[in-house]
Design an enzyme around this catalytic site. Structure first.
Site, short mmCIF file in Angstrom:
data_model
loop_
_atom_site.label_atom_id
_atom_site.label_comp_id
_atom_site.label_asym_id
_atom_site.label_seq_id
_atom_site.Cartn_x
_atom_site.Cartn_y
_atom_site.Cartn_z
N GLU B 50 -4.43 3.38 2.24
CA GLU B 50 -3.21 3.66 1.49
C GLU B 50 -2.12 4.24 2.40
OE1 GLU B 50 -3.77 6.75 -1.40
OE2 GLU B 50 -2.10 6.09 -2.66
N LYS B 123 0.55 1.04 -8.00
CA LYS B 123 -0.41 2.07 -8.45
C LYS B 123 -0.08 2.54 -9.86
CE LYS B 123 -2.35 6.41 -6.52
NZ LYS B 123 -2.33 7.24 -5.28
N CYS B 166 -6.31 4.14 -4.78
CA CYS B 166 -6.69 5.56 -4.72
C CYS B 166 -6.99 6.18 -6.08
CB CYS B 166 -5.64 6.35 -3.96
SG CYS B 166 -6.28 7.93 -3.30
#
Lengths: 303, 303
Positions: B50, B123, B166
């Site tokens: 990331e 995300k 994540c």
């Protein structure tokens, strides 16, 4: 800190034993022996494996086995209720329930000291594969019951129990719905085993996956998880034991081996949930605006 | 077996490295070095951690850092696109995306050989806690985009990539929605680390929980999972590395250590998914009639 947040340690036990044959009283006596051991060791909450009153009859489809079913106020529940009252414990048992003619369930029951049966849970996800003919015997639990959505936890004096059964353990959805309804721990009475013809590597992948998926429900929801599993060989299945209790971050607190009958004990810290949810605030950030399609069987790709 | 079902082995690599400072070209050169190593070792799919083009700037709230953001056709994506074309690989990168003035995202991008950028993922779940001020920088990804629900996998020549980032890794819902839309593997570019003031035991519980929750998504959905994580100390966080690739039953295929830069490789068997789903048919038995309340923030208990 208020008094309410103090002294939240709970001593819990899960029991694994063999349940051979179809003499329910004999198997209940085996359960009782281990329940007494666990209570003497100080356990306030004691959990038995799935369908502990008989052999695992779902290895085959046989109409006579429906005779094993009994109502929620039947002999087995009465027996467990008496033990819970006598020993002043909260006890989770498992029965083959006859709800009415033609509707039978795989049902976990909660006996809470002298309060008697304070709740029950009818297995929602029903497996069906060679050696595990559960769809033949068990009607799936109701999606809603008394106006409440399924996976409703059961209030007891030791906390709100998120009761689930065996195959439910593979579904993060079930654990989440119990957590969203205020479960303080997750409980999975289980009967799972190996096919002896599989390689040791395949067997180990299976039992490792089983342990990890249940520890993941602890982690995703910050709840302790208690799992008693059946042990011993029956009709071509080697039930793999390995009953365990883990904490609210998935950490193993205690675990049984794959062969022996017995009890395992753990001190569960019920304060850990709120602390972990402050440090790792998953619930704050769930994208509930984006989860609607979780009620789809499959989201077909048409282009 | 049809030809379509044969030869489904995929050699994949995940890369972990340090990304110090704010010279994007320099960090991209580090990435390129490892990408080339992985490609030379035969990797067809390569995944970067990331926000690999800069230090992890979210340790603090600083308006100047928005200058680091760039559009989907910006310099970093062009650089990665060129590498993917030159090396004839499928590459997953990660950028701080400027979508328009005032809307910035944490976005994974997919560069598919000479086909260029074939997709991206913004995300969805955004964390925010001390040292990880992500809600300040990142607008959450859209719940629907172009009429499709979120978590839409990205079709590439090596398969349909279920791309997540994540914090998404803590949400079984996200993995499930990718799987229900036909993802053939799950991918989590990550930047997660320890607070050095925590005890070793706390740190180990955290990284163990992180590994288990992601292996559980493999298990629940029968999909391989690829996780590259940042490594090295930055501004009070010790990024814990331990990048890994696991198979469709959650079995670890390869794993990096917690300190060193490098690549890890694995041969992924894409046939395993269908075989496992026949043996363990979780998708058949999902209780989609009972999951409606997963879109609730909390199911309040009013009595």
């Amino acid at each position: 800190m208020t008094a309410q947040h103090q002294n939240h340690a709970l001593k819990a036990a899960v029991i694994q034993h063999q349940s051979p044959g179809y003499d329910k009283h004999k198997n209940l006596q085996t359960s009782a022996k281990y329940i007494e051991q666990a209570a003497q060791a100080g356990a306030q909450l004691i959990v038995l494996q799935e369908l502990h009153t008989t052999a695992y009859f779902c290895y085959t489809q046989k109409q006579d086995y429906f005779d094993l079913a009994e109502p929620l106020n039947g002999t087995s529940v009465k027996y467990l209720k008496q033990i819970a009252a006598d020993l002043n414990i909260t006890l989770v048992g498992s029965i083959f329930e006859r709800r009415t003619a033609g509707i039978y369930h795989n049902t976990a029951v909660v006996l809470d000291g002298d309060a008697g049966m304070v709740g029950f849970y009818r297995k929602m996800h029903i497996p069906d594969d060679p050696g595990f003919n559960e769809k033949y015997y068990f009607t799936p639990g109701d999606a809603t019951l008394n106006g409440r959505c399924a996976f409703q936890p059961i209030q007891t004096r030791v906390g709100r129990l998120g009761l689930l059964v065996c195959w439910d353990q593979w579904y993060p959805e079930a654990a989440r719905l119990a957590a969203l309804q205020g479960a303080e721990m997750l409980i999975y009475p289980t009967a799972i085993g190996w096919d002896p013809v599989d390689t040791v590597e395949t067997q180990q992948h299976q039992s490792e996956a089983w342990r990890i998926i249940q520890r993941s429900h602890a982690i995703a929801n910050h709840l302790p998880v208690l799992v008693p599993n059946r042990v011993g060989e029956e009709n071509g299945t080697q039930f793999w034991g390995q009953s365990f209790i883990c904490g609210a971050q998935g950490e193993i607190l205690n675990q049984a081996n794959q062969d022996d009958e017995g009890i395992i004990l753990a001190d569960i810290d019920l304060q850990q949930t709120e602390q972990l949810r402050r440090t790792w605030p998953y619930f704050r950030d769930r994208r509930i605006d984006a989860y609607r399609n979780l009620t789809s069987r499959h989201i077909d790709q048409l282009n």
